[in-house]
Design a protein around this motif. Structure first.
Motif: not given
Length: 415
Positions: A114-140
């Protein structure tokens, strides 16, 4: 030297306190016979905009030049970490070896063709660090749906196959139960897991000796996490998925040429029962059987393998609200069709319109009174002569003489 040391020290301190430094990502590759694509894959990983990476490259007993390519890249970049297996352990064994050597805060998987675009990892890390679930917990878990699947044709050209859906935001276990594609549509290489969550469930591993990697591994994890996050949008990375050739792709082998799918479901059900989760997660055997069975190279054995699975799952399928009527129907058909040929005849026959009949015979052998029910129509025959037809609609009931002549109408309450 002091003047040089101070700026360098300040720079290093700033780097050490940066967000990336505290969140290393382990990218795991299971590598086997992909020498034509490996360098391009590694280049795309080393050029990621997210730099704090550990690229765990498992040489899965590859007989070609993959090992030499890995050695060359490891000399260029210390983020390349090589794990060498003496014998091929199939895709799942390679995934497990990668997990054994992962030390990052987060874990993701990439296929070496496979080949991945340069922001593939960054996009997922940003989401897992900043998003909270409906109960206020970080996503796994974060799924990256910013992906397009291409197939490399025999002439070397690329054919676009499909992208991976438009939905984004929080998804729950209920979403997966309603539509299995919420999870399975994104393969292993579009996922970022929090490693602390994986470490909390050390008994969840890929099944050694198999190529089916997302089942049961991802479903076991989902049963415990219950919620995950999906990213999709122009602001996030696109993941360019490549398949070598139709003949070289793993998917057809897994689905139509071996028994891995029912074996994986069997393993998944045993795990869910052991952890008292069997009624929380809908095992998608109906979806996969519908896809696989009509095209499978060994339908008799495939039928028998699913029949054995249904013997174990029957009580749960019929007592749990997460399963649908289509699941129960297939369960019954697999279990109670007397043999394979009867099953084939019934499985490939369209479901008939509901019809019921009743007969009255004079002296036990002369047809006298005959009634047929077909949906909202009732037919009455006398000595096989059409007599009446009663038709019920939403707002009225009509009686026809000789099945065609309307003689009586009555208004009814709308249902």
């Amino acid at each position: 030297m002091k003047n040089l040391f101070i700026p360098h020290f300040i720079y290093w301190s700033l780097f050490m306190t940066s967000k990336e430094n505290y969140h290393k990502v382990s990218i795991l590759l299971s590598i086997y016979k992909v020498e034509d694509y490996l360098e391009e894959c590694l280049d795309s990983l080393l050029n990621q905009s997210y730099h704090n990476l550990e690229i765990v490259c498992v040489d899965n007993g590859s007989p070609d030049n993959c090992g030499k390519i890995l050695q060359k890249y490891a000399k260029k970049d210390s983020r390349i970490k090589i794990v060498t297996l003496k014998e091929n352990r199939m895709l799942c064994g390679g995934r497990n070896a990668g997990l054994d050597h992962a030390t990052g805060d987060f874990v993701c998987f990439v296929d070496p063709d496979d080949w991945v675009e340069k922001d593939h990892i960054k996009a997922m890390v940003d989401a897992i660090l900043t998003k909270k679930d409906s109960l206020g917990n970080p996503y796994n878990l974060v799924l990256n749906r910013n992906a397009v699947s291409f197939m490399i044709l025999a002439d070397g050209s690329l054919k676009k196959m499909y992208d991976f859906g438009e939905t984004s935001g929080e998804k729950t276990l209920n979403d997966v139960n309603l539509n299995v594609r919420e999870d399975t549509e994104v393969p292993m290489w579009g996922r970022l897991y929090r490693k602390s969550f994986l470490d909390a469930h050390p008994d969840i591993r890929f099944l050694e000796g198999m190529n089916t990697d997302n089942i049961p591994y991802t479903f076991k994890l989902l049963a415990h996490m219950k919620r995950f996050y999906v990213i999709k949008g122009e602001e996030n990375a696109t993941y360019w998925r490549r398949l070598i050739t139709p003949e070289g792709a793993i998917t057809p082998v897994v689905l139509w040429k071996n028994m891995e799918i029912p074996i994986c479901f069997d393993n998944l059900f045993d795990y869910l029962k052991k952890h008292h989760l069997a009624k929380n997660l809908r095992i998608p055997y109906h979806w996969f059987f519908t896809i696989c069975f009509p095209r499978h190279k060994d339908q008799p054995r495939y039928y028998l393998r699913f029949k054995e699975l249904m013997k174990k799952m029957e009580d749960t399928v019929k007592s749990s609200d997460v399963y649908k009527q289509e699941d129960r129907n297939l369960c019954d058909l697999l279990l109670y069709a007397p043999d394979f040929f009867n099953f084939m005849e019934r499985y490939f026959t369209p479901v008939p319109v509901r019809i019921s009949r009743s007969r009255i015979k004079l002296f036990g052998f002369i047809p006298f009174w005959y009634i047929r029910h077909k949906e909202r129509k009732v037919y009455y025959d006398l000595f096989k002569i059409p007599l009446f037809k009663r038709v019920k609609t939403d707002d009225k009931e009509i009686l026809y003489l000789f099945h065609f002549l309307p003689i009586w109408t009555r208004q009814t309450d709308r249902q």
